[in-house]
Design a protein around this motif. Structure first.
Motif, short mmCIF file in Angstrom:
data_model
loop_
_atom_site.label_atom_id
_atom_site.label_comp_id
_atom_site.label_asym_id
_atom_site.label_seq_id
_atom_site.Cartn_x
_atom_site.Cartn_y
_atom_site.Cartn_z
N TYR A 121 0.85 -1.20 0.00
CA TYR A 121 0.00 0.00 0.00
C TYR A 121 0.88 1.24 0.00
O TYR A 121 1.81 1.35 0.80
N THR A 122 0.60 2.13 -0.93
CA THR A 122 1.37 3.36 -1.01
C THR A 122 0.41 4.54 -0.90
O THR A 122 -0.54 4.63 -1.66
N CYS A 123 0.67 5.42 0.07
CA CYS A 123 -0.21 6.57 0.25
C CYS A 123 -0.17 7.43 -1.00
O CYS A 123 0.90 7.82 -1.47
N GLY A 124 -1.33 7.72 -1.54
CA GLY A 124 -1.40 8.47 -2.79
C GLY A 124 -1.56 9.96 -2.56
O GLY A 124 -1.46 10.45 -1.44
N PRO A 125 -1.81 10.69 -3.63
CA PRO A 125 -1.86 12.15 -3.54
C PRO A 125 -3.22 12.64 -3.03
O PRO A 125 -4.23 11.96 -3.16
N VAL A 143 -1.67 -1.07 -4.12
CA VAL A 143 -2.83 -0.19 -4.04
C VAL A 143 -2.34 1.21 -3.68
O VAL A 143 -1.56 1.37 -2.74
N MET A 144 -2.76 2.19 -4.45
CA MET A 144 -2.46 3.59 -4.12
C MET A 144 -3.77 4.36 -4.05
O MET A 144 -4.52 4.42 -5.03
N ASN A 145 -4.05 4.94 -2.87
CA ASN A 145 -5.31 5.67 -2.73
C ASN A 145 -5.23 7.04 -3.40
O ASN A 145 -4.15 7.60 -3.58
N ILE A 146 -6.39 7.53 -3.76
CA ILE A 146 -6.51 8.91 -4.22
C ILE A 146 -7.35 9.62 -3.16
O ILE A 146 -8.53 9.29 -2.97
N THR A 147 -6.73 10.55 -2.45
CA THR A 147 -7.47 11.30 -1.43
C THR A 147 -8.23 12.42 -2.11
O THR A 147 -7.64 13.41 -2.52
N ALA A 200 -0.08 1.25 -10.58
CA ALA A 200 -0.44 0.34 -9.51
C ALA A 200 -1.61 -0.51 -9.99
O ALA A 200 -2.22 -0.21 -11.02
N GLU A 201 -1.92 -1.57 -9.25
CA GLU A 201 -3.03 -2.43 -9.65
C GLU A 201 -4.37 -1.73 -9.38
O GLU A 201 -5.36 -1.99 -10.06
N LEU A 202 -4.38 -0.85 -8.37
CA LEU A 202 -5.66 -0.25 -7.99
C LEU A 202 -5.44 1.16 -7.43
O LEU A 202 -4.49 1.38 -6.68
N TYR A 203 -6.31 2.08 -7.83
CA TYR A 203 -6.28 3.45 -7.30
C TYR A 203 -7.65 3.79 -6.70
O TYR A 203 -8.44 4.50 -7.32
N PRO A 204 -7.95 3.27 -5.51
CA PRO A 204 -9.27 3.55 -4.94
C PRO A 204 -9.39 5.01 -4.47
O PRO A 204 -8.43 5.60 -3.98
N LYS A 205 -10.59 5.55 -4.64
CA LYS A 205 -10.83 6.94 -4.23
C LYS A 205 -11.53 6.94 -2.88
O LYS A 205 -12.45 6.16 -2.64
N ALA A 206 -11.16 7.90 -2.06
CA ALA A 206 -11.76 8.00 -0.72
C ALA A 206 -13.27 8.18 -0.80
O ALA A 206 -14.02 7.51 -0.07
N THR A 207 -13.74 9.03 -1.71
CA THR A 207 -15.18 9.31 -1.74
C THR A 207 -16.02 8.09 -2.15
O THR A 207 -17.22 8.07 -1.92
N ALA A 208 -15.37 7.08 -2.73
CA ALA A 208 -16.11 5.88 -3.11
C ALA A 208 -16.10 4.84 -1.98
O ALA A 208 -16.59 3.72 -2.17
N SER A 247 -6.88 0.31 2.65
CA SER A 247 -5.79 -0.68 2.60
C SER A 247 -6.29 -2.04 3.08
O SER A 247 -6.04 -3.06 2.45
N MET A 248 -7.05 -2.05 4.18
CA MET A 248 -7.50 -3.35 4.71
C MET A 248 -8.56 -3.98 3.81
O MET A 248 -8.64 -5.19 3.70
N LYS A 249 -9.36 -3.13 3.16
CA LYS A 249 -10.39 -3.67 2.27
C LYS A 249 -9.74 -4.45 1.12
O LYS A 249 -10.21 -5.51 0.73
N TYR A 250 -8.68 -3.91 0.56
CA TYR A 250 -8.12 -4.52 -0.65
C TYR A 250 -6.91 -5.42 -0.40
O TYR A 250 -6.55 -6.23 -1.25
N LEU A 251 -6.25 -5.26 0.76
CA LEU A 251 -5.03 -6.04 0.99
C LEU A 251 -5.12 -6.98 2.18
O LEU A 251 -4.23 -7.79 2.41
N GLY A 252 -6.21 -6.87 2.96
CA GLY A 252 -6.37 -7.73 4.13
C GLY A 252 -5.99 -6.98 5.40
O GLY A 252 -5.40 -5.90 5.35
#
Ligand SMILES: [Zn+2]
Length: 466
Positions: free
Chosen positions: A26-30, A64-68, A108-116, A217-222
């Motif tokens: 997990y890498t903290c995104g922008p 996984v890298m989040n988009i804040t 990255a494999e996934l860029y989940p957005k916080a608002t989603a 992170s826990m949702k997608y990586l455990g």
């Protein structure tokens, strides 16, 4: 054996993933309220090298890298620009993705957005409340009760008593929370938030920043995963808060390896908005720096060392890039059956891997690379490298570049109009019309194309690319 420096415990450790052959990271995104600056990209490029090296070692990587896309700075941006949350965040998310491509960062494999993921965050906060780690403040915000989480500070070394403000604090935020160290999980709606809010079981409001990363992170990586990375400025409070939220909720260890990259300075000074020395990738491109030069500058230093961006450090990277592309061009043109360079390529790759196994020691990896290139050049100068040796050298360079991402092996192609000029110049030279050949050389130069004469004919390259 790959060793990584774990910020948790502050020591080098042999890397061992939870599942054999597979790494979850997990890498903290922008926070997409503005362009990411060059210091942010230092971290994203470090994470890219880490990801690429894990693949080089044979691991399947799931990153996984989040988009804040909801946060205080975004609310500020909405007010300043009068754009909607969606307009503002989509604009800067697209710019971020473009900048990643410019710097040759793998996706990255996934860029989940916080608002989603608001329902995931609400569920996590409810679990924390049920377990006594979260409480509701009079204004409807929820806070994490830091004093109940005994390991708080283990990652950063920050002591809880140092977080208590001396004397009375005038900030109205402190009046809502019970202890100064407590941090917001959920922020109750405030008129300043405008139309940025969600109606949830927790009330009307929006999530705190750190809960976003714990939930996604826990949702997608455990509940426990291998690697979590970020810039050093994320270590406290952000990552400390992530650990507290996640481990308090699950009762399990959150992350096995924490990796942090150091700061990037600008001409010897820390980069700060208030100093006015924030540098964006776009500024460097405008100043004429090639993206590969910028990436080279970022990766030739070790991720745990502070680096200093100056014109001369970029110029040095440009010269290094030129040395590499020249060697690649020369290797392509090697003919003949002379002595073999296979051993040279093999020992280079061993040196390269040894350096990278040592906590991604890129300075040592580049030292091995440039020494390899120097040896190849001497062999080619002496005419003692054959085609087979040149091919194994090119293969080794490609293999190293799968990690470093700083070399180009593609045959460059020119727009047809310029390709025609190059062909005309080649013909002019062949018929020994040097006046015409020189005129065409100057015309190409004005288009940014440098031509060189070789026994094989006219060779061209982009000006500034060595
Ligand atoms: Zn984060």
């Amino acid at each position: 054996m790959l060793k990584l420096y774990n910020s948790m415990g502050r020591k080098l450790q042999e890397f061992e993933p939870i599942s054999k052959g597979e790494v979850k990271m997990y890498t903290c995104g922008p926070t997409v309220w503005n362009y990411a600056h060059i210091g942010n990209f230092r971290t994203f490029v470090f994470e890219d090298v880490l990801r690429r090296y894990l693949k080089f070692k044979g691991y399947a990587v799931y990153q996984v890298m989040n988009i804040t896309d909801v946060e205080d700075k975004i609310i500020k941006g909405i007010k300043q620009t009068k754009m909607s949350l969606k307009e503002l965040t989509q604009l800067y998310e697209a710019a971020f993705m473009e900048d990643l491509r410019t710097l040759n960062v793998e996706r990255a494999e996934l860029y989940p957005k916080a608002t989603a993921h608001i329902p995931d965050m609400v569920a996590l906060i409810k679990t924390l409340e049920r377990k006594g780690f979260a409480y509701r403040a009079p204004d409807g915000s929820y806070y994490f009760r830091v004093s109940k989480f005994k390991d708080y500070g283990a990652l950063s070394g920050v002591r809880l008593d140092s977080l208590k403000p001396a004397g009375r604090v005038s900030s109205d935020h402190y009046e809502e929370k019970m202890e100064a160290a407590d941090f917001a999980l959920w922020k109750a709606w405030d008129p300043d938030d405008g139309d940025v809010f969600w109606e949830t079981e927790l009330g009307k409001g929006r999530p705190g920043w750190s809960i976003e990363c714990s939930a996604m992170s826990m949702k997608y990586l455990g509940e426990t995963f291998d690697i979590h990375t970020g810039g050093l400025d994320n270590r406290f409070p952000h990552h400390e808060n992530e650990i507290a939220q996640s481990e308090a909720a699950t009762g399990k260890k959150f992350v096995n390896y924490w990796l942090h990259s150091e700061f990037l300075n600008i001409r010897g000074e820390e980069m700060h908005k208030s100093v006015g020395n924030v540098v964006y990738l776009r500024d460097l491109a405008k100043a004429g720096w090639d993206p590969m030069t910028i990436r080279l500058f970022l990766v030739t230093s070790r991720y745990r060392d502070t680096i200093d961006l100056t014109d001369s450090s970029l110029e040095q990277a440009r010269a290094q890039g030129a040395r590499l592309s020249d060697a690649i061009l020369r290797l392509r043109e090697v003919r003949g059956e002379k002595a073999d360079g296979t051993d040279l390529a093999r020992s280079f790759l061993q040196e390269f891997e040894k350096a990278m196994d040592d906590d991604l020691n890129t300075p040592a990896a580049f030292a091995a690379l440039f020494s390899f290139v120097k040896q190849l050049n001497s062999l080619m100068d002496a005419g003692s490298l054959g085609r087979a040796g040149a091919d194994s050298a090119l293969d080794a360079l490609r293999r190293a570049n799968s990690v470093l991402g700083v070399m180009s092996f593609e045959e460059d192609s020119l727009p047809p109009r310029l390709a025609e000029l190059v062909a005309q110049r080649d013909l002019a030279r062949k018929r020994r019309d040097f006046a015409e050949s020189d005129r065409l050389r100057k015309e190409l130069l004005s288009e940014g194309i440098v031509v060189e004469d070789t026994p094989g004919g006219t060779r061209w390259k982009m000006a500034g690319r060595g």
